[in-house]
Write an enzyme that holds these catalytic residues in place. Structure first.
Site, PDB file in Angstrom:
ATOM      1  N   CYS A  82      -4.290  -5.980  -0.971  1.00 30.25           N
ATOM      2  CA  CYS A  82      -3.759  -6.478   0.311  1.00 30.25           C
ATOM      3  C   CYS A  82      -4.388  -7.809   0.702  1.00 30.25           C
ATOM      4  CB  CYS A  82      -3.972  -5.457   1.408  1.00 30.25           C
ATOM      5  SG  CYS A  82      -3.115  -3.920   1.060  1.00 30.25           S
ATOM      6  N   HIS A 328       4.350  -5.382   6.490  1.00 32.46           N
ATOM      7  CA  HIS A 328       3.232  -5.599   5.576  1.00 32.46           C
ATOM      8  C   HIS A 328       3.740  -5.853   4.157  1.00 32.46           C
ATOM      9  CE1 HIS A 328      -0.554  -5.453   3.666  1.00 32.46           C
ATOM     10  NE2 HIS A 328      -0.753  -4.156   3.603  1.00 32.46           N
TER      11      HIS A 328
END
Ligand SMILES: [Zn+2]
Lengths: 383, 140
Positions: A82, A328
């Site tokens: 991430c 996301h």
């Protein structure tokens, strides 16, 4: 002349679902938007740093140049969970800091399916038999550990989603823009207690890009009117934590990067005016309040209850809507967070503007079971 | 067929579960330099970086519940709900697993609940019905 590095162009596409697009085309769109924002073209760029996870071996940066102009510049393709987008940005920053280049492009992009993350292996699946490898369950453990230590409640975790969904109603680039009252968040489908569906980030497609420039070049090009200073950039991997094999660690890595970034910037958490932090799950935002030092250990539940982290409060967090509502897209998230903070520092955030913002912080942290962690934190400053 | 033979006939689901001819155990490593106990075999200590100090050990059979979640949504074919726990084992190791024989209700699962390991066969979702040897936690 200092060796400070500035952002002179930054933008992101509206996060959403674009199943008919390709990864390079999504990347190209953000790259052109950031170049336009800087008033520059791809011919002005001396290097490209491109972050993507889903096609990590697929030369996404080169394919992006194929879409917008093959100028022959060096391309570095980056994958780092991430923190992928933020790592591409930091690599771009380092290349200027090192004096190798004076104007470069950083891009983060991801195209995702819907659904749970955490599976995907040919080995016999231990899912359900030896706990769960899903991301919601992992971050549920992290929230539950906070409950164990400090008594944090389901409602306190849920309040994070109420806040971030409200923020997203003011962000035209957010995937969702719908308010979700506390009752609705708590009553939505339970995924892994205490994370309900509305407390899990949204898997979306997205891209974001930034043009970085040395101070000398910013002045030469006359771009100081749009510049945002990168005050500090830090990364970490998981320092050893005894439970990390059973329960991936996102706290120790964040605390290490936070300590270093504050030291490097010469500021403390109280000097920061807004934060975009890694709210991949509602439980994560709570623990990162403490990890980033915006409240004392054990006070994160009280902090969300107080309203101090919502727009208008002492230290607004995730005014973009956060990963929970804005979405996301893994490889794009790190640069999208930088776009958000830079937009406030430029005073261009419209109705969600954090008034008087001078210093902002972006944080991403990612990893998985048995993999370890990548954390990146940037402090940006109004010029 | 005896229970021991049954357990020997199926492979372990994870490499750190040692079937041991019907007397399964969780294989671990203890660092003789810093004392940390790891699940699984390893050569170098991730905690203190010591080399050549890892001693193979059997992980403790009992421990206390450190953290839990109740998983209500998982991958297709996985039975839900189930209770996913992180356990602090009595020898200092930390082990993740599924806790059986408790009500899947957060109010009914106390922190520090004493638990123990049991070894059973289970069929993973992606093995076309082929069983594997695994471990579970149950209240001690
Ligand atoms: Zn050691």
């Amino acid at each position: 002349m200092s060796n400070d590095v500035y952002i002179v162009g930054v933008d992101m596409i509206k996060f959403g679902r674009y199943p008919d697009r390709t990864v390079p085309s999504l990347a190209a769109e953000a790259a052109l938007m950031a170049l336009d924002d800087a008033g520059l073209g791809i011919k002005d760029m001396q290097a490209l740093f491109c972050g993507n996870l889903g096609q990590a071996s697929g030369m996404v940066g080169q394919r992006l140049l194929n879409e917008i102009g093959q100028t022959g510049i060096p391309v570095t393709n980056v994958a780092n969970a991430c923190a992928t987008g933020a790592t591409a940005f930091r690599d771009a920053w380092m290349s200027i800091k090192a004096g190798v280049y004076d104007v470069v492009l950083a891009v983060g992009v991801e195209q995702m399916g819907k659904g749970l993350l955490g599976g995907g292996s040919n080995a016999p699946s231990p899912e359900g038999i030896i706990g769960s490898g899903t991301m919601p369950a992992m971050f549920a453990h992290i929230g539950n550990e906070h409950t164990r230590k400090y008594g944090t409640t389901f409602a306190q975790f849920a309040r994070v989603s109420v806040k971030n969904h409200w923020h997203s109603t003011m962000n035209p680039k957010s995937m969702y823009r719908k308010e979700t009252p506390l009752q609705e968040v708590m009553a939505s489908e339970m995924i892994a207690y205490p994370n309900t569906k509305l407390m899990c980030s949204v898997n979306v497609d997205g891209s974001a890009a930034a043009v970085l420039c040395s101070e000398a070049k910013v002045k030469q090009l006359g771009l100081m009117d749009r510049a945002v200073k990168v005050r500090a950039s830090e990364m970490s991997s998981t320092p050893f934590e005894s439970r990390q094999a059973a329960m991936p660690d996102f706290t120790a890595a964040t605390r290490l990067a936070a300590k270093n970034v504050y030291e490097r910037a010469g500021v403390g958490p109280d000097d920061i005016n807004l934060i975009e932090l890694h709210d991949c799950f509602a439980t994560a935002e709570i623990v990162h309040y403490e990890n980033l030092g915006i409240c004392a250990d054990g006070d994160a539940g009280k902090l969300i209850d107080s309203g101090e982290t919502q727009l208008g409060g002492r230290i607004p967090v995730n005014v973009s809507g956060g990963l929970l509502s804005k979405g996301h897209p893994l490889g794009a998230t790190g640069i999208a967070n930088i776009y958000e903070v830079a937009t406030h520092l430029r005073g261009r955030a419209g109705e969600r503007q954090v008034e008087g913002a001078r210093l902002g912080l972006t944080h991403v942290v990612g990893g998985g079971p048995g993999m370890g962690t990548a954390c990146a934190i940037h402090i940006l400053e109004k010029v | 067929m005896s229970e021991a033979e049954t357990q020997e006939a199926v492979p372990p689901l994870v490499p750190y579960l040692e079937p041991n001819a019907g007397k399964p155990y969780i294989a671990g490593s203890r660092c003789e330099a810093c004392g940390h106990v790891f699940v699984g075999e390893r050569q170098v200590c991730a905690k203190c970086t010591a080399r050549g100090k890892m001693k193979p050990v059997h992980i403790a059979e009992t421990g206390k519940l450190y953290a839990f979640t109740i998983v209500e949504r998982s991958f297709p074919g996985v039975q839900v709900p189930f209770v996913d726990v992180v356990v602090d084992m009595d020898d200092g190791a930390h082990l993740k697993g599924t806790l059986l024989d408790v009500e899947p209700n957060p109010e009914k699962i106390p922190f520090d609940l004493p638990v123990k390991l049991v070894y059973r066969e289970a069929v993973p979702i992606n093995t076309k019905g082929k069983p594997y040897l695994t471990y579970y936690f149950v209240p001690a």
